[in-house]
Design a protein around this motif. Sequence first.
Motif, short mmCIF file in Angstrom:
data_model
loop_
_atom_site.label_atom_id
_atom_site.label_comp_id
_atom_site.label_asym_id
_atom_site.label_seq_id
_atom_site.Cartn_x
_atom_site.Cartn_y
_atom_site.Cartn_z
N ALA A 150 0.83 -1.20 0.00
CA ALA A 150 0.00 0.00 0.00
C ALA A 150 0.86 1.25 0.00
N SER A 151 2.00 1.22 0.69
CA SER A 151 2.88 2.40 0.67
C SER A 151 3.48 2.61 -0.72
N TYR A 152 3.85 1.53 -1.39
CA TYR A 152 4.34 1.67 -2.77
C TYR A 152 3.24 2.19 -3.69
N THR A 153 2.01 1.76 -3.44
CA THR A 153 0.88 2.24 -4.25
C THR A 153 0.68 3.74 -4.06
N ARG A 154 0.83 4.23 -2.81
CA ARG A 154 0.70 5.67 -2.57
C ARG A 154 1.77 6.45 -3.32
N TYR A 155 3.01 5.93 -3.35
CA TYR A 155 4.08 6.60 -4.09
C TYR A 155 3.76 6.64 -5.58
N ASP A 156 3.30 5.51 -6.11
CA ASP A 156 2.95 5.46 -7.53
C ASP A 156 1.80 6.39 -7.85
N LEU A 157 0.83 6.49 -6.94
CA LEU A 157 -0.30 7.40 -7.15
C LEU A 157 0.16 8.86 -7.15
N ALA A 158 1.11 9.19 -6.28
CA ALA A 158 1.65 10.56 -6.27
C ALA A 158 2.35 10.87 -7.59
N ARG A 159 3.10 9.91 -8.11
CA ARG A 159 3.75 10.12 -9.42
C ARG A 159 2.71 10.31 -10.52
N GLN A 160 1.62 9.57 -10.47
CA GLN A 160 0.57 9.73 -11.47
C GLN A 160 -0.08 11.11 -11.37
N PHE A 161 -0.28 11.61 -10.13
CA PHE A 161 -0.86 12.94 -9.96
C PHE A 161 0.06 14.01 -10.53
N ILE A 162 1.37 13.85 -10.33
CA ILE A 162 2.31 14.82 -10.90
C ILE A 162 2.23 14.80 -12.42
N GLY A 163 2.14 13.62 -13.01
CA GLY A 163 1.98 13.52 -14.47
C GLY A 163 0.69 14.16 -14.95
N GLN A 164 -0.40 13.97 -14.19
CA GLN A 164 -1.67 14.60 -14.57
C GLN A 164 -1.59 16.12 -14.48
N MET A 165 -0.87 16.64 -13.46
CA MET A 165 -0.71 18.10 -13.37
C MET A 165 0.09 18.64 -14.54
N MET A 166 1.12 17.91 -14.95
CA MET A 166 1.90 18.36 -16.11
C MET A 166 1.04 18.38 -17.37
#
Length: 196
Positions: A109-125
């Motif tokens: 679950a902690s790795y999933t949170r990190y991956d989700l944060a990376r996806q949010f950064i990509g969506q912001m870009m």
Amino acid sequence: LAGWRVGVDNSGQISRRHWTDPSRDNVYQFENWALHRSTWRHFRHLVALPISATAQRLIFPDLVAIGLFSAGISYLNMEVLASPISLPYVPFILTSSALGLLLVFRVNASYTRYDLARQFIGQMMNSSRALIRTSMTKVHPVHPYLCRRLIRLTRVFPRVLIFYLTADGDQNTTLGQGEKELTKEEVETRLSDILR
């Protein structure tokens, strides 16, 4: 938190008026993480254990109920019953393997949170690029000044986000100053230049 005395102790817990009140964890900031990683943290945790919110959550009602139940069973085994009440070991062995699986799921679950944060950064870009493309197409022919201002504000957004998400703002990389450490006034000047 209305009506509560709000204050944050050294462990990042929001203070409570009474020990039976539910505890509230504070959102960790960089100062909290620096204190949390201190080499003296284990000693501090041992000293603060009786008043920590985690211990208070465990003591009442969980440990109190378990202690009363265990004392009752012990009294029955020693004073009342001829043959003592006992439990087989098999359920504990089976639950220990399930506990190991739960710990693995927590790490995942902690790795999933990190991956989700990376996806949010990509969506912001992607959203920033789409916003600039749309403004260049629709707004620039009518209001060129507003379009330029929108582009400047969109450019400054990731820089401001870096200043919020990192302890020092990663000043040298973000503002392109090489090895020189910037003062607060220089940072504000540089950001105001970007916004012009």
